[in-house]
Motif scaffolding. Structure first.
Motif, PDB file in Angstrom:
ATOM      1  N   LEU A 138      31.502  74.413  29.195  1.00  0.00           N
ATOM      2  CA  LEU A 138      29.682  74.539  30.719  1.00  0.00           C
ATOM      3  C   LEU A 138      30.263  73.709  31.532  1.00  0.00           C
ATOM      4  CD1 LEU A 138      26.413  74.138  28.265  1.00  0.00           C
ATOM      5  CD2 LEU A 138      27.647  76.072  28.999  1.00  0.00           C
ATOM      6  N   VAL A 139      29.578  73.795  32.843  1.00  0.00           N
ATOM      7  CA  VAL A 139      29.211  72.709  33.623  1.00  0.00           C
ATOM      8  C   VAL A 139      28.191  71.791  33.707  1.00  0.00           C
ATOM      9  CG1 VAL A 139      29.431  74.308  35.730  1.00  0.00           C
ATOM     10  CG2 VAL A 139      29.791  71.858  36.140  1.00  0.00           C
ATOM     11  N   GLN A 140      28.250  70.438  34.304  1.00  0.00           N
ATOM     12  CA  GLN A 140      26.998  70.181  33.691  1.00  0.00           C
ATOM     13  C   GLN A 140      26.747  68.853  34.674  1.00  0.00           C
ATOM     14  OE1 GLN A 140      26.776  67.928  30.059  1.00  0.00           O
ATOM     15  NE2 GLN A 140      29.255  69.849  29.114  1.00  0.00           N
TER      16      GLN A 140
ATOM     17  N   ALA B 281      21.504  70.617  32.715  1.00  0.00           N
ATOM     18  CA  ALA B 281      21.600  69.276  32.646  1.00  0.00           C
ATOM     19  C   ALA B 281      22.009  68.655  31.722  1.00  0.00           C
ATOM     20  CB  ALA B 281      20.144  69.496  33.095  1.00  0.00           C
ATOM     21  N   ASN B 282      22.646  67.146  31.866  1.00  0.00           N
ATOM     22  CA  ASN B 282      22.851  66.356  31.764  1.00  0.00           C
ATOM     23  C   ASN B 282      23.175  64.903  32.648  1.00  0.00           C
ATOM     24  OD1 ASN B 282      24.884  64.038  30.384  1.00  0.00           O
ATOM     25  ND2 ASN B 282      26.404  65.445  29.578  1.00  0.00           N
TER      26      ASN B 282
ATOM     27  N   ASP C 285      25.046  60.834  40.128  1.00  0.00           N
ATOM     28  CA  ASP C 285      24.747  61.772  40.845  1.00  0.00           C
ATOM     29  C   ASP C 285      26.456  61.532  41.975  1.00  0.00           C
ATOM     30  OD1 ASP C 285      22.430  60.871  40.834  1.00  0.00           O
ATOM     31  OD2 ASP C 285      22.197  59.405  42.485  1.00  0.00           O
ATOM     32  N   GLY C 286      26.099  63.038  42.319  1.00  0.00           N
ATOM     33  CA  GLY C 286      27.564  63.251  43.299  1.00  0.00           C
ATOM     34  C   GLY C 286      29.048  63.594  41.912  1.00  0.00           C
ATOM     35  N   CYS C 287      28.964  63.657  41.086  1.00  0.00           N
ATOM     36  CA  CYS C 287      29.663  63.953  40.017  1.00  0.00           C
ATOM     37  C   CYS C 287      29.245  65.989  39.910  1.00  0.00           C
ATOM     38  CB  CYS C 287      29.876  63.471  39.363  1.00  0.00           C
ATOM     39  SG  CYS C 287      30.777  62.071  39.778  1.00  0.00           S
ATOM     40  N   ALA C 288      30.236  66.378  39.065  1.00  0.00           N
ATOM     41  CA  ALA C 288      29.776  67.238  38.037  1.00  0.00           C
ATOM     42  C   ALA C 288      30.978  67.037  36.726  1.00  0.00           C
ATOM     43  CB  ALA C 288      30.386  68.822  38.651  1.00  0.00           C
ATOM     44  N   LEU C 289      30.582  67.467  35.302  1.00  0.00           N
ATOM     45  CA  LEU C 289      31.527  67.527  34.668  1.00  0.00           C
ATOM     46  C   LEU C 289      32.158  68.728  34.304  1.00  0.00           C
ATOM     47  CD1 LEU C 289      32.299  65.466  31.538  1.00  0.00           C
ATOM     48  CD2 LEU C 289      30.123  66.117  30.702  1.00  0.00           C
ATOM     49  N   LEU C 290      32.839  69.002  34.650  1.00  0.00           N
ATOM     50  CA  LEU C 290      33.943  70.763  33.683  1.00  0.00           C
ATOM     51  C   LEU C 290      34.768  70.048  33.505  1.00  0.00           C
ATOM     52  CD1 LEU C 290      34.033  73.529  36.447  1.00  0.00           C
ATOM     53  CD2 LEU C 290      35.535  72.901  34.871  1.00  0.00           C
TER      54      LEU C 290
END
Ligand code: SF4
Ligand code: FES
Ligand code: FES
Lengths: 807, 176
Positions: free
Chosen positions: A736-738, A775-776, A781-786
């Motif tokens: 997932l993208v988080q 959601a995680n 802020d400003g980041c996406a875990l992928l």
């Protein structure tokens, strides 16, 4: 802990030992030792179920009852400390009767289903019942039945068989640091389970299969495949992290069907990660290559080995060495890695690398002979302050995390600097969570504090970076805590190594370590990353660290400025490289791609021109070198699949075809010995660093884009584990993208949660991919875990680049 | 924590705090029995949601709470058991010989429910009591909200149930 200390002190304080008798023979031991430990050490067998040498004593099964002089009743050996003059009989009539009676009680509610039980033949209850039990029971009533629990993809349960020894419960409490199983209810209704429906989440969960004495907890993926007496056991080495856990490989009809933990107190004690246990499922993936294949006019044809190897030799013979790029796996054996670079270097090729996810190579020449822990694995548990930089150590190197956990239980303080908050299985003193771009600045704070503290001069190369930095209170605390500690350590992990400013991070970590008197170490890499450096699978050094005449291109450069010919060893660039888009484009434009690989997925079939099928895990002999520098060799446990051959043999023939000198090895041991000799002679320049001309990362994320945190997913780190279905099914969230809730709202994405699909568009490098989002709030802020190595990430760009997430 | 605060009532949180304070630092698990009693006081049963909230509030693993909650028969885990008053009639040997079956039958008839059920108005839960309640000398006996009533007759039972219904609370003491 005083027990281990007194054990260590054993030789000097002999007079402190107590003398006692087991079965009329004199024994000595440290006061406070339990009878069962002493008996085990002297090879006197006492039956037991609940006792386990690595767990606390529960003394609840009563199987270990022995006769003790002057004691009115038999006593449990696992909970009876030895005492001066004590006389113990383990096989007297009184002891045997007590054991027999216990056995009868244990069997009251145990089903007689051994013929259909996966544990049959390797069951402690079965064995002890044969040895100590009676053949009849006075119990005639109905036995109790316990409903089985679904605890996930890895462990299957048959709870009626549980004898409530609570080993699995104590394991969760004491070893995995996550209490997942418990004993609920009481009396004859007591059950082991999770109480609520829940899958086990621990990265060490599979160990409960090994310690469960009965067939209550068995391995789901291998269930009912074969009986234990039909399998052959060989010793192996776990290949997914830098620990080199000892494992036992179980084969049935020449196929690897199961992996269990081996024992090595210096490395993995008696535990292994789920990744090392269940990755074997990937060996027989659908896309295993049966025979050598050559592509002509877009059509694949199976050919003989001779034909394929000749074709490869011809291709390589006349090509300009600068136009060749060699990319190899850090999971390959050291023999394979060594021969690959030997063949390629003989052709003048220096574009050789295994660091496929690294992007910053600025100070590669200043690094150690090989990345290492700076200490023995077992010594990690005696550190008293640990700073983890860019490391999800729990998922990356589970067994090292286990040692850190042991240190924390003894009082060690842990600090982290990571691009996201992580769930640890121990208390962490402070987690500094900053965006990937801010990691350098965060470390600069701590580095500055360490300079002030040590009164050392900031070297020229760092002065620009540290000039205007004012250490914060928390940075000072961290620096102070490290320098006050007796055995502090600073470790950099996989995330740091993949970071676009790795060299800066590394140098800062080194100065922090130096200023605080801490040991610097690397806690990252795959099964043979250390070996890859020693074997010369790097552009700037040959085997054993020997200098090259001309430094070749590193992995990033080879893909950035495409080459005409690529040679790949067990590498899938869409999942194994930092920037899949760029990597695939490079392969696409190449004139010839030669892949030595056990597998050929669609992308490989599309991009390669020759595929030489190599042996997969367990099918080849070889050696892995772990993060502490231990060389561990193993034999092949199973036959190579179809016409596949061990890669070292493929490379040996290729070397001969190309008339390379010194390629007359008979066995992989010859290859190893040759390299080992060279390495033993090699000088190790430890932790040289020159802090000049530090690279400072740009941080110009446009307002719309997010910084991607592209750490490699736990079960996506290499070709084998990516094909292990049960592991994949056990962690769907890694696909997932988080984002954190605030960012989701900022981007106006909250509406996706209204439908159940949760689909968003993720855009990187001009490619748009549809993905599920979750959601995680542990992400800044400003980041996406992928995560990298996953399905969708294969279409995207750099792991720590910028991405957009839209509706 | 915001989450836990909204799930646990103020009464529950205050009660847990006061019990935790009685034990040494890091030994909050010792206050778990009291914490669960506080939840019982509020809800008359322990929902998984509340148990999870207690675990989080006290820094314990969830399973540690489930273990304790499922061990003691004073805690009810089924929502069906949630009622203001709990009745346990002892049916073990001494009581049975002294007519506990009739008492059970009478209560079932009066309340219109079976043992193990609670009344639709959530006034009474009729618990299945399996163990001897250790008051054999006064058999037949029952426990009504933690208070023992001995030498039962149908009339006595009627009077008791009537009185708790009108003014009873879980903590009110009554003598038989
Ligand atoms: S499941 Fe196995 S390990 Fe766990 S308590 Fe039961 S018998 Fe022991
Ligand atoms: S092994 Fe000693 S009581 Fe279980
Ligand atoms: S049998 Fe009822 S109180 Fe003992």
């Amino acid at each position: 802990m005083s027990k281990t200390e007194s054990k260590a002190a054993k030789p000097e304080v002999v007079e402190n030992l107590v003398t006692f008798f087991i079965n009329d023979k004199e024994h000595q031991a440290i006061p406070g030792s339990m009878l069962i430990e002493v008996a085990d050490a002297s090879d006197i067998h006492i039956p037991r179920f609940c006792y386990h040498k690595k767990l606390t004593v529960a003394a609840n099964c009563r199987m270990c009852l022995v006769e003790v002089e002057k004691a009115p009743k038999p006593l449990p050996a696992c909970a009876t400390p030895v005492m001066e003059g004590m006389k113990v009989w383990t096989k007297s009539e009184k002891a045997l009767t007590a054991q027999k009676d216990t056995m009868e009680f244990l069997l009251i509610n145990h089903p007689l289903d051994c013929p259909i039980c996966d544990q049959g033949g390797e069951c402690e209850l079965q064995d002890l019942s044969m040895a100590f039990g009676a053949s009849t029971s006075s119990y005639q009533e109905i036995k109790r039945v316990v409903v089985d629990k679904d605890i996930g993809e890895l462990v299957s349960t048959e709870m009626t068989r549980c004898i409530q020894c609570t080993r699995c419960v104590r394991f969760g409490d004491e070893i995995s640091g996550m209490r997942e199983l418990g004993a609920t209810g009481r009396g004859d209704r007591m059950e082991i389970g999770t109480f609520v429906e829940k899958s086990l989440d621990s990265e060490l969960s599979g160990n409960i299969i090994d310690i469960c004495p009965v067939g209550a907890l068995t391995a789901k993926p291998s269930r009912y495949h074969s009986r234990s007496w039909e399998m052959l056991q060989s010793e192996g080495i776990g290949s997914h992290d830098g620990v080199g856990s000892n494992v036992r490989l179980h084969t049935f009809k020449n196929k690897l069907v199961r992996v269990i933990a081996g024992e090595n107190d210096a490395i993995n004690e008696c535990w292994i990660s789920d990744r090392d246990r269940f990755s074997y499922e990937g060996v027989y993936a659908q896309d295993r290559v049966k025979s050598p294949m050559i592509k002509k006019n877009g059509i694949w044809k199976e050919v003989d080995w001779i034909v394929a190897l000749e074709a490869v030799a011809n291709e390589l013979k006349d090509v300009n060495p600068n136009a060749v790029g060699v990319l190899a796996s850090a999971r390959a054996t050291i023999e394979e890695q060594y021969l690959l670079q030997k063949v390629m270097r003989s052709l003048g090729v220096n574009n050789i690398d295994h660091r496929l996810r690294q992007t910053d190579f600025y100070d590669q020449e200043n690094t150690d002979l090989f990345p290492n822990l700076g200490m023995k694995i077992a010594d990690v548990e005696s550190t008293d302050a640990v700073m983890l930089i860019g490391s999800n150590v729990r998922k990356e190197q589970p067994m090292i995390n286990h040692r850190i956990r042991k240190a924390v239980l003894k009082g060690a303080k842990v600090f982290t600097v990571n691009p996201r908050e992580l769930a640890f299985n121990y208390d962490v003193a402070e987690q500094c969570v900053v965006t990937p771009n801010e990691m350098v600045a965060q470390l600069a704070l701590i580095a500055k504090a360490s300079f002030t503290l040590s009164k050392k001069k900031v070297p020229a190369g760092l002065s620009d970076l540290l000039k205007s930095v004012r250490a914060t209170k928390s940075a000072k605390t961290i620096a102070e805590c490290l320098s006050d500690a007796k055995k502090p350590a600073v470790f950099v992990g996989n995330i740091a190594q993949q970071h676009p400013a790795y060299s800066t991070i590394r140098v800062l970590a080194l100065v922090i370590a130096e200023n605080t008197g801490a040991t610097f170490g690397v806690v990252g890499g795959s099964g043979n990353t250390s070996g890859a450096w020693l074997a010369g699978l790097i552009p700037h050094r040959k085997e054993a660290g020997e200098a090259v005449d001309e430094i070749g291109k590193n992995a990033a450069e080879m893909l950035n400025h495409p080459k005409k010919v690529y040679v790949l060893l067990d590498v899938e660039l869409e999942s194994d490289s930092d920037n899949p888009q760029q990597a695939l484009a490079a392969l696409n434009q190449a004139e010839c791609v030669i892949a030595i690989s056990p597998y050929a997925n669609k992308k490989m079939l599309a991009n390669a021109d020759v595929i030489l099928p190599s042996a997969a895990y367990s099918e080849t002999s070889g050696t892995y070198v772990n993060l502490e520098g231990t060389w561990q060799s193993f034999k092949a446990a199973s036959k190579s699949y179809e016409n596949a051959r061990p890669a070292w043999k493929i490379l040996r023939v290729l070397g001969n075809q190309l008339d390379v000198k010194g390629f007359d090895y008979v066995s992989s041991k010859d290859v190893r010995d040759e390299l080992k000799d060279l390495c033993d002679k090699a000088e190790d320049g430890l932790h040289k660093f020159e802090a000049t001309g530090i690279y400072v990362p740009h941080d110009s994320a446009s307002s719309k884009s997010l910084q991607r945190i592209g750490e490699v997913a736990e079960y996506s780190c290499d070709s084998l584990v990516r094909r292990a279905q049960s592991l994949q099914a056990s962690k769907p969230e890694q696909q997932l993208v988080q984002l954190n809730t605030k960012e989701i709202e900022n981007l106006g994405l909250q509406t996706v949660f209204e439908s159940n699909l949760n689909k968003v568009q993720v855009k990187q490098g001009g490619v748009m991919v549809e993905m599920s989002i979750t959601a995680n709030d542990m992400i800044p802020d400003g980041c996406a875990l992928l995560m990298a190595g996953t399905k969708s990430s294969g279409l995207l760009g750099s792991a720590f680049g910028e991405i957009e997430v839209t509706l | 924590m915001a989450n836990t605060n909204t799930i646990l009532t103020k009464y529950e949180r205050d009660d847990i705090d006061s019990w935790v304070a009685k034990f040494p630092e890091g030994r909050s698990q010792s206050a778990l029995l009291a914490a669960l009693r506080a939840v019982m006081h509020e809800d008359h049963y322990l929902s998984t949601e509340k148990m999870d909230a207690v675990a989080e509030y006290m820094g314990l693993s969830k399973i540690a709470v489930y273990e304790v909650a499922s061990f003691y028969s004073m805690y009810e885990l089924d929502e069906k058991a949630a009622a203001k008053n709990s009745i346990s009639v002892c049916t073990n040997v001494s009581c049975m010989l002294n007519g506990s079956d009739e008492i059970v039958e009478h209560i079932e008839e009066r309340l219109g429910i079976k043992m193990g059920e609670s009344t639709p108005d959530k006034q009474f839960f009729f618990k299945v009591e399996e163990e001897c309640l250790a008051a054999c000398c006064g058999a037949p006996m029952m426990q009504l909200n933690h208070v023992y009533h001995e030498n039962l007759t149908k009339e006595k039972v009627d009077a008791l149930l009537e009185s708790v219904k009108t003014n009873g609370s879980l903590h009110k003491k009554e003598t038989s």
